[in-house]
Scaffold this motif. Structure first.
Motif, PDB file in Angstrom:
ATOM      1  N   ASN A   1      28.945  73.076  51.202  1.00 26.38           N
ATOM      2  CA  ASN A   1      28.383  71.784  50.776  1.00 26.38           C
ATOM      3  C   ASN A   1      27.930  71.808  49.327  1.00 26.38           C
ATOM      4  O   ASN A   1      28.038  70.805  48.615  1.00 26.38           O
ATOM      5  N   PHE A   2      27.431  72.950  48.888  1.00 23.29           N
ATOM      6  CA  PHE A   2      26.851  72.991  47.549  1.00 23.29           C
ATOM      7  C   PHE A   2      27.903  72.985  46.439  1.00 23.29           C
ATOM      8  O   PHE A   2      27.550  72.897  45.263  1.00 23.29           O
ATOM      9  N   VAL A   3      29.193  73.063  46.776  1.00 19.73           N
ATOM     10  CA  VAL A   3      30.226  72.984  45.740  1.00 19.73           C
ATOM     11  C   VAL A   3      31.194  71.826  45.940  1.00 19.73           C
ATOM     12  O   VAL A   3      32.071  71.602  45.097  1.00 19.73           O
ATOM     13  N   LYS A   4      31.035  71.089  47.020  1.00 26.61           N
ATOM     14  CA  LYS A   4      31.946  69.978  47.295  1.00 26.61           C
ATOM     15  C   LYS A   4      31.974  68.996  46.135  1.00 26.61           C
ATOM     16  O   LYS A   4      30.944  68.602  45.608  1.00 26.61           O
ATOM     17  N   GLY A   5      33.178  68.638  45.747  1.00 29.80           N
ATOM     18  CA  GLY A   5      33.351  67.680  44.667  1.00 29.80           C
ATOM     19  C   GLY A   5      33.306  68.309  43.286  1.00 29.80           C
ATOM     20  O   GLY A   5      33.606  67.642  42.295  1.00 29.80           O
ATOM     21  N   ARG A   6      32.938  69.580  43.203  1.00 21.65           N
ATOM     22  CA  ARG A   6      32.844  70.257  41.904  1.00 21.65           C
ATOM     23  C   ARG A   6      33.859  71.389  41.762  1.00 21.65           C
ATOM     24  O   ARG A   6      34.363  71.629  40.681  1.00 21.65           O
ATOM     25  N   PHE A   7      34.123  72.096  42.860  1.00 17.66           N
ATOM     26  CA  PHE A   7      35.023  73.250  42.839  1.00 17.66           C
ATOM     27  C   PHE A   7      36.322  72.914  43.562  1.00 17.66           C
ATOM     28  O   PHE A   7      36.314  72.148  44.535  1.00 17.66           O
ATOM     29  N   THR A   8      37.410  73.533  43.120  1.00 17.28           N
ATOM     30  CA  THR A   8      38.707  73.368  43.769  1.00 17.28           C
ATOM     31  C   THR A   8      39.376  74.718  43.922  1.00 17.28           C
ATOM     32  O   THR A   8      39.536  75.445  42.937  1.00 17.28           O
ATOM     33  N   ILE A   9      39.772  75.043  45.146  1.00 10.48           N
ATOM     34  CA  ILE A   9      40.490  76.287  45.416  1.00 10.48           C
ATOM     35  C   ILE A   9      41.980  75.973  45.487  1.00 10.48           C
ATOM     36  O   ILE A   9      42.394  74.948  46.041  1.00 10.48           O
ATOM     37  N   SER A  10      42.784  76.856  44.905  1.00 12.34           N
ATOM     38  CA  SER A  10      44.229  76.645  44.922  1.00 12.34           C
ATOM     39  C   SER A  10      44.916  78.000  44.762  1.00 12.34           C
ATOM     40  O   SER A  10      44.272  79.004  44.486  1.00 12.34           O
TER      41      SER A  10
END
Length: 115
Positions: A60-69
């Protein structure tokens, strides 16, 4: 089997970084992959997951800020981190999930968010 993280560094609040995790000994596309982070005051915590199907899960604390790929040709996992906050300061690790019997944690890559 080896996973080597890189890309960390010092960044100001609100800035961005892209972490990389190069795998050897196995194909990333065949595994569920995760990013974790750890500070001296907290136990290692889950950050993000990339399934073989491409589905992603985020803390929850990274949702919308971090992207894993991942990039299959380079056998590399990424974590794009935007809008960084001081509380994102930690050492970041990548790993397979569940870990293989011979897997061990790499050295991680340190991220410091500070003005």
């Amino acid at each position: 089997v080896q996973l080597v993280e890189s890309g960390g560094g010092l960044v100001q609040p609100g800035g961005s970084l892209r972490l990389s995790c190069v795998a050897s000994g196995f194909a990333l596309r065949d595994e569920v992959l995760r990013w974790y982070r750890q500070t001296s005051e907290k136990e290692r915590e889950f950050v993000a997951q990339l399934h073989t199907t491409g589905n992603t899960v985020y803390a929850n604390f990274v949702k919308g800020r971090f992207t894993i790929s991942r990039e299959n040709v380079k056998n590399t996992l990424y974590l794009q981190m935007n809008s960084l906050k001081p509380e994102d300061t930690a050492v970041y690790y990548c790993a397979r999930f569940p870990p293989g019997s011979s897997d061990s944690w790499g050295q991680g890559t340190p991220v410091t968010v500070s003005s």
